[in-house]
Design a protein around this motif. Structure first.
Motif, mmCIF file in Angstrom:
data_model
loop_
_atom_site.group_PDB
_atom_site.id
_atom_site.type_symbol
_atom_site.label_atom_id
_atom_site.label_comp_id
_atom_site.label_asym_id
_atom_site.label_seq_id
_atom_site.Cartn_x
_atom_site.Cartn_y
_atom_site.Cartn_z
ATOM 1 N N ALA A 74 0.828 -1.205 0.000
ATOM 2 C CA ALA A 74 0.000 0.000 0.000
ATOM 3 C C ALA A 74 0.864 1.257 0.000
ATOM 4 C CB ALA A 74 -0.924 -0.019 1.223
ATOM 5 N N LEU A 75 1.951 1.244 0.788
ATOM 6 C CA LEU A 75 2.848 2.409 0.832
ATOM 7 C C LEU A 75 3.549 2.615 -0.504
ATOM 8 C CD1 LEU A 75 4.415 1.915 4.380
ATOM 9 C CD2 LEU A 75 2.708 3.618 3.701
ATOM 10 N N PHE A 76 4.012 1.523 -1.132
ATOM 11 C CA PHE A 76 4.664 1.642 -2.444
ATOM 12 C C PHE A 76 3.692 2.182 -3.488
ATOM 13 C CE2 PHE A 76 7.531 -1.983 -0.908
ATOM 14 C CZ PHE A 76 8.554 -1.112 -0.554
ATOM 15 N N LEU A 77 2.434 1.746 -3.421
ATOM 16 C CA LEU A 77 1.426 2.222 -4.381
ATOM 17 C C LEU A 77 1.193 3.718 -4.217
ATOM 18 C CD1 LEU A 77 -0.657 1.631 -6.571
ATOM 19 C CD2 LEU A 77 -2.298 1.054 -4.749
ATOM 20 N N MET A 78 1.136 4.179 -2.978
ATOM 21 C CA MET A 78 0.939 5.608 -2.732
ATOM 22 C C MET A 78 2.109 6.416 -3.282
ATOM 23 S SD MET A 78 -0.555 5.374 1.161
ATOM 24 C CE MET A 78 -0.435 7.136 1.392
ATOM 25 N N VAL A 79 3.318 5.931 -3.100
ATOM 26 C CA VAL A 79 4.496 6.638 -3.630
ATOM 27 C C VAL A 79 4.449 6.672 -5.153
ATOM 28 C CG1 VAL A 79 7.007 6.532 -3.855
ATOM 29 C CG2 VAL A 79 5.944 6.156 -1.631
ATOM 30 N N PHE A 80 4.066 5.557 -5.775
ATOM 31 C CA PHE A 80 3.971 5.528 -7.236
ATOM 32 C C PHE A 80 2.938 6.535 -7.735
ATOM 33 C CE2 PHE A 80 1.659 3.925 -10.949
ATOM 34 C CZ PHE A 80 2.680 3.889 -11.883
ATOM 35 N N ILE A 81 1.781 6.618 -7.085
ATOM 36 C CA ILE A 81 0.726 7.554 -7.516
ATOM 37 C C ILE A 81 1.205 8.995 -7.366
ATOM 38 C CG2 ILE A 81 -1.585 8.399 -6.958
ATOM 39 C CD1 ILE A 81 -2.305 5.532 -6.176
ATOM 40 N N TYR A 82 1.900 9.256 -6.237
ATOM 41 C CA TYR A 82 2.427 10.614 -6.046
ATOM 42 C C TYR A 82 3.427 10.968 -7.144
ATOM 43 C CZ TYR A 82 5.485 14.267 -4.278
ATOM 44 O OH TYR A 82 6.240 15.407 -4.164
ATOM 45 N N GLY A 83 4.340 10.067 -7.492
ATOM 46 C CA GLY A 83 5.304 10.331 -8.551
ATOM 47 C C GLY A 83 4.627 10.553 -9.897
ATOM 48 N N ALA A 84 3.568 9.766 -10.194
ATOM 49 C CA ALA A 84 2.857 9.925 -11.468
ATOM 50 C C ALA A 84 2.172 11.281 -11.560
ATOM 51 C CB ALA A 84 1.838 8.782 -11.620
ATOM 52 N N LEU A 85 1.521 11.727 -10.458
ATOM 53 C CA LEU A 85 0.862 13.043 -10.464
ATOM 54 C C LEU A 85 1.885 14.164 -10.618
ATOM 55 C CD1 LEU A 85 -1.813 12.537 -7.634
ATOM 56 C CD2 LEU A 85 -2.218 12.742 -10.102
ATOM 57 N N ALA A 86 3.022 14.033 -9.907
ATOM 58 C CA ALA A 86 4.052 15.072 -9.988
ATOM 59 C C ALA A 86 4.629 15.154 -11.393
ATOM 60 C CB ALA A 86 5.156 14.789 -8.973
ATOM 61 N N LEU A 87 4.845 14.022 -12.056
ATOM 62 C CA LEU A 87 5.391 14.045 -13.417
ATOM 63 C C LEU A 87 4.364 14.581 -14.402
ATOM 64 C CD1 LEU A 87 7.787 13.343 -15.215
ATOM 65 C CD2 LEU A 87 6.821 11.052 -15.500
ATOM 66 N N ALA A 88 3.088 14.264 -14.183
ATOM 67 C CA ALA A 88 2.035 14.766 -15.075
ATOM 68 C C ALA A 88 1.967 16.284 -15.046
ATOM 69 C CB ALA A 88 0.692 14.155 -14.672
ATOM 70 N N GLN A 89 2.229 16.877 -13.889
ATOM 71 C CA GLN A 89 2.212 18.340 -13.814
ATOM 72 C C GLN A 89 3.241 18.957 -14.749
ATOM 73 O OE1 GLN A 89 0.769 19.567 -9.389
ATOM 74 N NE2 GLN A 89 2.829 18.721 -9.499
ATOM 75 N N HIS A 90 4.423 18.324 -14.869
ATOM 76 C CA HIS A 90 5.463 18.834 -15.766
ATOM 77 C C HIS A 90 5.119 18.561 -17.224
ATOM 78 C CE1 HIS A 90 8.420 20.082 -12.761
ATOM 79 N NE2 HIS A 90 8.154 18.963 -12.072
ATOM 80 N N LEU A 91 4.588 17.372 -17.495
ATOM 81 C CA LEU A 91 4.336 16.997 -18.891
ATOM 82 C C LEU A 91 3.168 17.760 -19.494
ATOM 83 C CD1 LEU A 91 4.866 13.121 -18.686
ATOM 84 C CD2 LEU A 91 6.440 14.840 -19.570
ATOM 85 N N PHE A 92 2.141 17.985 -18.705
ATOM 86 C CA PHE A 92 0.913 18.580 -19.250
ATOM 87 C C PHE A 92 0.668 20.012 -18.781
ATOM 88 C CE2 PHE A 92 0.169 13.951 -18.879
ATOM 89 C CZ PHE A 92 0.129 13.654 -20.230
ATOM 90 N N GLY A 93 1.614 20.572 -18.006
ATOM 91 C CA GLY A 93 1.491 21.961 -17.564
ATOM 92 C C GLY A 93 0.299 22.206 -16.672
ATOM 93 N N ILE A 94 -0.043 21.278 -15.808
ATOM 94 C CA ILE A 94 -1.206 21.399 -14.938
ATOM 95 C C ILE A 94 -0.741 21.560 -13.492
ATOM 96 C CG2 ILE A 94 -2.666 20.041 -16.473
ATOM 97 C CD1 ILE A 94 -2.248 17.671 -14.594
ATOM 98 N N ASP A 95 -1.690 21.935 -12.645
ATOM 99 C CA ASP A 95 -1.419 22.020 -11.220
ATOM 100 C C ASP A 95 -2.422 21.118 -10.514
ATOM 101 O OD1 ASP A 95 -0.795 22.590 -8.649
ATOM 102 O OD2 ASP A 95 -1.183 24.761 -8.783
ATOM 103 N N ALA A 96 -1.964 19.981 -10.012
ATOM 104 C CA ALA A 96 -2.851 19.011 -9.356
ATOM 105 C C ALA A 96 -3.111 19.360 -7.906
ATOM 106 C CB ALA A 96 -2.248 17.596 -9.453
ATOM 107 N N GLY A 97 -2.462 20.417 -7.399
ATOM 108 C CA GLY A 97 -2.683 20.848 -6.032
ATOM 109 C C GLY A 97 -1.984 20.012 -4.979
ATOM 110 N N ILE A 98 -1.005 19.210 -5.388
ATOM 111 C CA ILE A 98 -0.338 18.336 -4.423
ATOM 112 C C ILE A 98 0.931 18.952 -3.860
ATOM 113 C CG2 ILE A 98 -1.230 16.234 -5.497
ATOM 114 C CD1 ILE A 98 1.494 15.892 -6.847
ATOM 115 N N ASP A 99 1.449 20.010 -4.492
ATOM 116 C CA ASP A 99 2.742 20.559 -4.085
ATOM 117 C C ASP A 99 2.686 21.180 -2.694
ATOM 118 O OD1 ASP A 99 3.739 19.801 -6.554
ATOM 119 O OD2 ASP A 99 3.204 21.713 -7.489
ATOM 120 N N THR A 100 1.607 21.890 -2.398
ATOM 121 C CA THR A 100 1.498 22.565 -1.098
ATOM 122 C C THR A 100 0.323 22.034 -0.302
ATOM 123 O OG1 THR A 100 0.189 24.309 -2.165
ATOM 124 C CG2 THR A 100 2.580 24.669 -1.976
ATOM 125 N N LEU A 101 -0.115 20.808 -0.612
ATOM 126 C CA LEU A 101 -1.284 20.248 0.068
ATOM 127 C C LEU A 101 -1.017 20.004 1.551
ATOM 128 C CD1 LEU A 101 -4.150 19.049 -0.092
ATOM 129 C CD2 LEU A 101 -3.098 16.852 -0.663
#
Length: 639
Positions: A74-101
């Motif tokens: 479960a912990l590894f899955l959470m880390v993977f999801i966080y990394g995917a959201l963070a990379l998507a912000q760079h690739l698609f120029g979006i702000d998922a709101g996770i940086d200062t959550l």
């Protein structure tokens, strides 16, 4: 690190490192030390979310090492999801709101967005999280995990080296958003765990994986250096030229040549390591096969040096001499020899080195050995001289021949006994026949003269001769049957068998006046060969009846049997004539009649008793009494 245990320690070390770095950075971000951040802004290169992710991942690695599966997954899955959201912000120029959550940065260290991690950091979180998630779910390592781990190590190692050589692009894929050196060190540790811990089942050698990591990382850094140079040329309009060649072409050539050389070196190391592994494996297998042959050899094998010091022994040596291997190795081999060999051995070795005259080496002979308990026994010894790496050693093969010698001695005794038996039997067979022939001639003359009274006496004497002859033949048959009879073991009721033997003696003279008491318990049984056991009991009783004392007012025979110390003891005790002390050494021998005037038997009864008892695995004994005798047979208690 050597062995799987050392690699597991590396697994724990990586998890602890990630937890430690993550906890320290979380503490710093929560404490908000503005002065420290102003003096050392690089310390805060790892963002709050990244520190939290490393803490979770390190904890999950430690839990997985303890055998847990669901929580680490479960912990590894959470880390993977966080990394995917963070990379998507760079690739698609979006702000998922996770940086200062979870935490708003108290200081700006020049990143593209407050709290946002670099794309290479996000990618490594995805790679490591996915690889560890798969390992946690499957419980083992696979090629995909190794590949993801290698990618994670290469990216993080390039970032660390970039800090060392001031190559910004190595850690700064997007301007002002870089992988911190703390994050790079954690990713290198986690990636190495994925590549090297528990990956034996993949079929790849660790040295090959290490070589591949080094090669790819090196080539990646060269490519980044080339790219960085091109970027500076474009940004500042700088060109490097010299006559017909440019610095760029020269650098390109250097990159290609160095890469080719490095690749060739790695390939050579890999091939050499494979060859060395194969040779080491073949050598280990050969040694193991030779050791198995030596250790399982029936004969003892011992090697000594020129001074007689034991170098090695096999398992048979420990069995033959009774010493443990460590008690023999390093000591003089003469410890295994009795005198005179013990005292002469060192002189024999020095004499052989001086003169080359061999008494045993290359010849072999029968000698004597000494066991740990001090007993001396015969053995065959064959010694060979071996030249090994300029040194001389001696290899000895020893065989315990105690059993063979005992069998040879038994055969000699049996042959002597057979010769005596044949001689005495032929003599005792001929004697009544010759006597009867003489009596027959006398009877013919008496018949012609009409002397019927004398004729009746002659016939009676001839009858006695033939009875003796018949008794001797019966004993001979009994001896032969005892030696040759093959019979299965069966339960034997002792009291009933003794009663039958007593009844069978009712035809003997004077048996009616003898009190015979059967004291054997009714429930007592023994698993034995019934026919042979009957011979034992019959001979013990008939001997007691034949040699009862006619002058004894109340002749008696008592039969007893009981168990003790794993044996069954059967005794027949009488108050008869007994055995004279001077004649007791003749007991149990063939054709020995110790009271010839009292009985005219063949002298084979006690001999048959002894041999039959021995064929049943027991022994026959004699004990003198104040009046009479006690004959005893002890047999294994096969209840």
């Amino acid at each position: 690190m050597n062995g799987q245990g050392s690699w597991q320690k590396a697994n724990v070390a990586a998890g602890l490192w990630c937890v430690a770095v993550g906890v320290v950075m979380l503490t710093l971000w929560l404490a908000e030390p503005a002065a420290l951040a102003a003096r050392h802004p690089a310390l805060f290169g790892m963002k709050f979310n990244a520190a939290l992710a490393f803490t979770a991942m390190g904890s999950a690695v430690l839990l997985a090492g303890r055998g847990f599966r669901r929580l680490p997954a479960a912990l590894f899955l959470m880390v993977f999801i966080y990394g995917a959201l963070a990379l998507a912000q760079h690739l698609f120029g979006i702000d998922a709101g996770i940086d200062t959550l979870l935490d708003r940065p108290f200081v700006d260290i020049g990143t593209s967005r407050p709290g946002r991690i670099a794309p290479n950091t996000a990618l490594c979180f995805m790679l490591a999280g996915l690889a560890f998630l798969q390992r946690a779910l499957q419980g083992r390592s696979g090629m995909l995990q190794v590949a993801l781990g290698m990618a994670c190590v290469i990216i993080a190692a390039a970032a660390l080296i970039g800090y060392a050589i001031a190559l910004d692009f190595a850690h700064d894929w997007v301007r002002y958003t870089r992988m911190s050196f703390q994050s790079a060190s954690c990713f290198v540790a986690l990636g190495l765990v994925l590549v090297f811990v528990g990956t034996q089942t993949t079929g790849y050698h660790r040295i090959a994986l290490a070589g591949a990591l080094g090669l790819v990382t090196y080539l990646l850094l060269l490519a980044m250096t080339y790219y960085e140079l091109a970027r500076y040329e474009k940004a500042f309009g700088i060109t490097f030229s010299s006559s017909d060649s440019t610095a760029r072409s020269t650098l390109s050539s250097l990159v290609l040549i160095s890469g080719a050389l490095y690749s060739a070196l790695i390939a050579h190391l890999y091939i050499s390591s494979r060859r060395a592994r194969r040779m080491a494996g073949e050598l280990a297998e050969s040694r193991a096969r030779l050791a198995a042959i030596i250790d399982n050899a029936v004969d003892g094998i011992v090697t000594i040096d020129e001074r007689g010091i034991v170098l090695s022994v096999n398992a048979a040596c420990t069995r033959i001499f009774g010493y443990a291997p460590e008690e023999m190795v390093g000591r003089n081999v003469k410890m295994l020899m009795p005198e005179p060999y013990h005292g002469e051995h060192d002189g024999y070795l020095s004499g052989y080195r001086r003169t080359g005259e061999a008494k045993i080496i290359g010849i072999g002979r029968e000698v004597e050995g000494r066991r740990r308990d001090g007993t001396v026994f015969p053995l065959d010894l064959a010694v060979a001289r071996v030249e090994l790496n300029g040194a001389t050693i001696y290899s000895g093969i020893v065989r315990d021949i105690s059993e063979r010698k005992a069998n040879e001695q038994a055969l000699i005794e049996a042959n002597a006994e057979l010769e005596e038996f044949a001689y005495r039997t032929s003599h005792d067979l001929r004697s009544p026949i010759a006597s009867s022939l003489g009596l027959l001639g006398i009877s013919r003359e008496m018949m012609a003269e009409g002397d019927m009274a004398g004729l009746g006496e002659m016939l009676q004497r001839m009858e006695g001769n033939f009875r003796r002859l018949d008794h001797l033949i019966q004993n001979i048959i009994t001896v032969t049957r005892t030696r040759l009879l093959e019979e299965e073991d069966r339960p034997v009721g002792l009291r009933a068998l003794v009663s039958e033997a007593v009844d069978a003696l009712s035809h003997l003279d004077d048996v009616r006046r003898i009190r015979i008491e059967n004291h054997v318990p009714p429930e007592l049984t023994i698993v034995s060969k019934p026919s042979k056991f009957q011979v034992v009991v019959g001979n013990m009783l008939s001997n007691a009846v034949k040699y009862h004392d006619p002058k004894e007012a109340e002749p008696a025979i008592d039969i007893r049997a009981f168990r003790y110390a794993g044996k069954l003891r059967l005794s027949v005790e009488d108050n008869g004539l007994g055995v004279p002390p001077a004649s007791r050494h003749l007991l149990f021998q063939m054709f020995k009649r110790l009271h010839p005037n009292r009985s005219f038997g063949s002298g084979l009864g006690l001999y048959i008793l002894k041999k039959t008892a021995e064929s049943l695995g027991g022994t026959a004994l004699y004990e003198a009494r104040d009046k009479g005798s006690r004959f005893i047979v002890e047999l294994p208690d096969g209840e």
